[in-house]
Design a protein around this motif. Structure first.
Motif, PDB file in Angstrom:
ATOM      1  N   LEU A 196     -11.759 -25.062  -1.573  1.00  9.15           N
ATOM      2  CA  LEU A 196     -10.937 -25.520  -0.440  1.00  9.15           C
ATOM      3  C   LEU A 196     -11.834 -25.886   0.743  1.00  9.15           C
ATOM      4  CD1 LEU A 196      -8.047 -22.859  -0.442  1.00  9.15           C
ATOM      5  CD2 LEU A 196      -7.997 -25.166  -1.423  1.00  9.15           C
ATOM      6  N   ASN A 209      -2.622 -29.918   5.155  1.00  5.93           N
ATOM      7  CA  ASN A 209      -3.754 -30.076   4.225  1.00  5.93           C
ATOM      8  C   ASN A 209      -3.736 -28.995   3.148  1.00  5.93           C
ATOM      9  OD1 ASN A 209      -4.761 -32.363   5.363  1.00  5.93           O
ATOM     10  ND2 ASN A 209      -6.283 -31.323   6.634  1.00  5.93           N
ATOM     11  N   PHE A 210      -3.384 -27.769   3.540  1.00  9.76           N
ATOM     12  CA  PHE A 210      -3.302 -26.703   2.529  1.00  9.76           C
ATOM     13  C   PHE A 210      -2.201 -27.008   1.516  1.00  9.76           C
ATOM     14  CE2 PHE A 210      -1.292 -22.756   0.996  1.00  9.76           C
ATOM     15  CZ  PHE A 210      -2.298 -22.367   0.129  1.00  9.76           C
ATOM     16  N   ALA A 218      -3.336 -29.244  -1.026  1.00  9.75           N
ATOM     17  CA  ALA A 218      -4.308 -28.666  -1.965  1.00  9.75           C
ATOM     18  C   ALA A 218      -3.608 -27.927  -3.112  1.00  9.75           C
ATOM     19  CB  ALA A 218      -5.256 -27.728  -1.231  1.00  9.75           C
ATOM     20  N   GLU A 220      -8.324 -26.666   5.000  1.00 11.91           N
ATOM     21  CA  GLU A 220      -7.354 -26.116   4.027  1.00 11.91           C
ATOM     22  C   GLU A 220      -7.337 -24.589   4.081  1.00 11.91           C
ATOM     23  OE1 GLU A 220      -7.854 -29.858   0.896  1.00 11.91           O
ATOM     24  OE2 GLU A 220      -8.932 -27.994   0.558  1.00 11.91           O
TER      25      GLU A 220
END
Ligand code: HEC
Ligand code: HEC
Length: 344
Positions: free
Chosen positions: A206, A325-326, A329, A210
């Motif tokens: 990550l 953004n996380f 992911a 993230e």
């Protein structure tokens, strides 16, 4: 020139080849060969019903049925018409469109890690995958067929009777149809995102942004996401009213339980592959993840049954970017590209 002798010359060696292999080599796939599920070590064991053990033949039959339009009234629609693998089996349309052009009021859910779910549909009205599988077929706003017709079509089909016999030792019936579809649904496992690699120990999987987003989602008592989107599949399997509207438009879970505490409450969905499954929420009202996050940060519309866990909080533009953004992911490319899940 008469083409027949030439054709015969081609077919003959093929026939010889087939008869040789059949005599010498035992069949590769045994009738009852178990289907071995693979999932990451940080997932629990999947519960499988005793009367529907997973086998290779059952999964293959379920897959064929999932992609077959024979299940709908006018042979125009399959399960995959609304559950599109490119979108992690969700529907990019706000409301799904049924065989007669009827546009539904709910957004079709992604089909991810269903074998661990405890109830199905936004209101959780089905308790098992076997029970769920027969409902879209009969739903007048979806496939609009009836089970008698579908079973008759399957019985008259030139392949299905044999495939059902090999998978279940029985002809097509309501029970075996449901079991086969449920078997295919159980193999739709997603656990290959960069987040999973991070959990498995790859700290570089990550980015810094993230990771900051991850702590907002997983640890923060401000955003509270983790209160509901928790565990390996980002759901606690409960139902909540997240305050999307001030009044009740869709009764949600209330229609199933009759309990006023369930008014306009909906199932906590997984966040896996969320970047692929827009639009969002039970009615597909939000096009982007930023809109979803804004909804939470703004504290909801104040419905009288809104959960106290959704309340206004301060989210800086960087926080918001990190959080989104996380969420991105959590995309598992190998899941959507898996040929085992795609139509042959
Ligand atoms: C016309 C579009 C359409 C078709 C065709 C369709 N579905 Fe769905 N599916 C939906 C919608 C919409 C929902 C959510 C409905 C609700 O919550 O009331 C849903 C929900 C589901 C769920 C619940 C997922 C969860 O996490 O709770 C499963 C499982 C599912 N469908 C499987 C199937 C199967 C199997 C078929 C084929 C037999 C099928 N669907 C055909 C639109 C469709
Ligand atoms: C009180 C429990 C609860 C909390 C807290 C919560 N959620 Fe949710 N989440 C839900 C429920 C329930 C839904 C479905 C709501 C609906 O459609 O009516 C949902 C839907 C979503 C969706 C859309 C999923 C889809 O498939 O359409 C996303 C994305 C999401 N939540 C992210 C978050 C994030 C990020 C946070 C923290 C900022 C958060 N949630 C906090 C319960 C919660």
């Amino acid at each position: 020139m008469n083409p027949r002798p030439a054709l015969f010359l081609i077919i003959l060696p093929v026939l010889i080849l087939f008869s040789c292999t059949e005599d010498d080599v035992p069949p590769l796939v045994d009738v009852d060969m178990p289907y071995v599920l693979t999932h990451p070590a940080h997932f629990p064991k999947m519960p499988i019903p005793e009367d529907n053990e997973l086998t290779v033949k059952r999964v293959a039959l379920g897959k064929k049925l999932f992609f077959d339009k024979i299940l709908s009234l006018d042979n125009s629609q399959s399960c995959a018409s609304c559950h599109d693998i490119d979108h992690a089996f969700a529907d990019p349309r706000k409301g799904s469109v049924g065989v007669n052009g009827h546009v539904g009021t709910r957004n079709a859910m992604p089909l991810i890690n269903l074998g661990w779910e405890k109830s199905f549909f936004w209101d959780g009205r089905s308790a098992t995958l076997e029970e769920q599988a027969l409902l879209p077929i009969q739903d007048p706003t979806e496939m609009a067929s009836n089970l008698e017709d579908v079973i008759n079509k399957l019985l008259a089909h030139d392949e299905y009777p044999e495939l059902f016999d090999k998978a279940y030792g029985e002809p097509p019936s309501e029970a075996t149809l449901a079991k086969a579809i449920a078997s295919f649904e159980r193999i739709l496992i997603s656990g290959g995102s960069r987040y999973d690699r991070y959990v498995e120990g790859d700290t570089n999987a990550l980015t810094a942004s993230e990771k900051r987003g991850m702590s907002l989602v997983l640890d923060s008592h401000t955003a509270e996401c983790n209160h509901c989107h928790v565990g390996f599949n980002f759901t606690d399997h409960t139902f909540h009213n997240t305050g999307l509207d001030r009044g009740t438009i869709d009764p949600g879970r209330l229609a199933v339980t009759g309990d006023l505490n369930d008014e306009a409450a909906f199932k906590v969905p997984t966040l896996r592959n969320i970047a692929l499954t827009a639009p969002y929420m039970h009615d597909g009202r939000f096009e982007t993840l930023e809109e979803v996050v804004d909804h939470y940060a703004n504290g909801g519309q104040g419905h009288h049954n809104q959960t106290p866990l959704v309340r206004r909080f301060i989210l800086t533009p960087t926080d918001k970017e990190d959080l989104v953004n996380f969420l991105k992911a959590l995309t598992d490319e190998a899941f959507v590209e898996n040929p085992a899940f795609r139509e042959e």
